[in-house]
Design a protein around this motif. Structure first.
Motif, short mmCIF file in Angstrom:
data_model
loop_
_atom_site.label_atom_id
_atom_site.label_comp_id
_atom_site.label_asym_id
_atom_site.label_seq_id
_atom_site.Cartn_x
_atom_site.Cartn_y
_atom_site.Cartn_z
N GLU A 1 -6.99 -4.61 0.02
CA GLU A 1 -7.14 -4.73 -1.43
C GLU A 1 -8.17 -5.83 -1.73
O GLU A 1 -7.85 -7.01 -1.67
N CYS A 2 -9.40 -5.43 -2.03
CA CYS A 2 -10.40 -6.43 -2.43
C CYS A 2 -9.99 -6.95 -3.81
O CYS A 2 -9.66 -6.16 -4.69
N PRO A 3 -10.01 -8.28 -4.02
CA PRO A 3 -9.60 -8.83 -5.32
C PRO A 3 -10.48 -8.32 -6.47
O PRO A 3 -10.05 -8.35 -7.62
N TRP A 4 -11.69 -7.86 -6.19
CA TRP A 4 -12.60 -7.43 -7.25
C TRP A 4 -12.75 -5.92 -7.35
O TRP A 4 -12.98 -5.39 -8.41
N CYS A 5 -12.66 -5.21 -6.21
CA CYS A 5 -12.94 -3.77 -6.17
C CYS A 5 -11.71 -2.90 -6.02
O CYS A 5 -11.79 -1.69 -6.22
N GLY A 6 -10.60 -3.51 -5.63
CA GLY A 6 -9.40 -2.72 -5.41
C GLY A 6 -9.27 -2.29 -3.96
O GLY A 6 -9.97 -2.80 -3.08
N CYS B 1 -14.73 -10.35 4.32
CA CYS B 1 -15.83 -10.12 3.40
C CYS B 1 -15.92 -8.62 3.12
O CYS B 1 -15.85 -7.81 4.06
N HIS B 2 -16.09 -8.25 1.88
CA HIS B 2 -16.24 -6.84 1.51
C HIS B 2 -17.72 -6.49 1.67
O HIS B 2 -18.45 -6.32 0.69
N THR B 3 -18.16 -6.35 2.91
CA THR B 3 -19.58 -6.23 3.23
C THR B 3 -20.21 -4.93 2.72
O THR B 3 -21.39 -4.90 2.41
N GLY C 1 -19.25 -3.45 0.01
CA GLY C 1 -18.89 -3.35 -1.39
C GLY C 1 -19.52 -4.49 -2.17
O GLY C 1 -20.74 -4.60 -2.23
N CYS C 2 -18.67 -5.35 -2.70
CA CYS C 2 -19.16 -6.44 -3.56
C CYS C 2 -19.73 -7.62 -2.77
O CYS C 2 -20.30 -8.53 -3.36
N ARG C 3 -19.55 -7.63 -1.45
CA ARG C 3 -20.07 -8.66 -0.55
C ARG C 3 -19.45 -10.04 -0.82
O ARG C 3 -20.03 -11.06 -0.47
ZN LIG Z 1 -15.11 -5.95 -3.21
#
Ligand SMILES: [Zn+2]
Length: 93
Positions: free
Chosen positions: A5-10, A58-60, A62-64
């Motif tokens: 679960e990315c805090p920004w993208c879900g 790191c959401h590499t 995605g939002c990075r």
């Molecule tokens: Zn993200």
């Protein structure tokens, strides 16, 4: 495969993320004052627990953005996801 679960993208597939290892490694305030052994300890020595581990991811793809994860190293269960700078759940300041 994990779902993280990315805090920004879900929630996304693990394939979109890169694990950065142990979280909350603080750079020494006075690195010049450290011995070579203490500096090597800071650079290379990390916890390797069987159970709850606080990791940075790191959401590499995605939002990075970087964030922290409390994950069980045995069951792979992710207990908590929290942003950098936040206190991990279950730890008092
Ligand atoms: Zn993200």
């Amino acid at each position: 495969m994990l779902l993280i679960e990315c805090p920004w993208c879900g929630e996304r597939s693990q394939q979109e993320f890169t694990c950065g290892g142990e979280a909350h490694i603080a750079r020494p305030a006075a690195p010049d004052a450290l011995s070579d052994a203490d500096w090597a300890d800071y650079l290379f020595m990390r916890k390797n627990p069987k159970g709850r581990h606080l990791e940075q991811w790191c959401h590499t793809a995605g939002c990075r953005r970087w964030f922290n994860v409390a994950r069980d190293t045995v069951s792979y269960e992710i207990a908590h996801v929290y942003k950098v700078g936040e206190t991990p759940p279950g730890v008092s300041e």
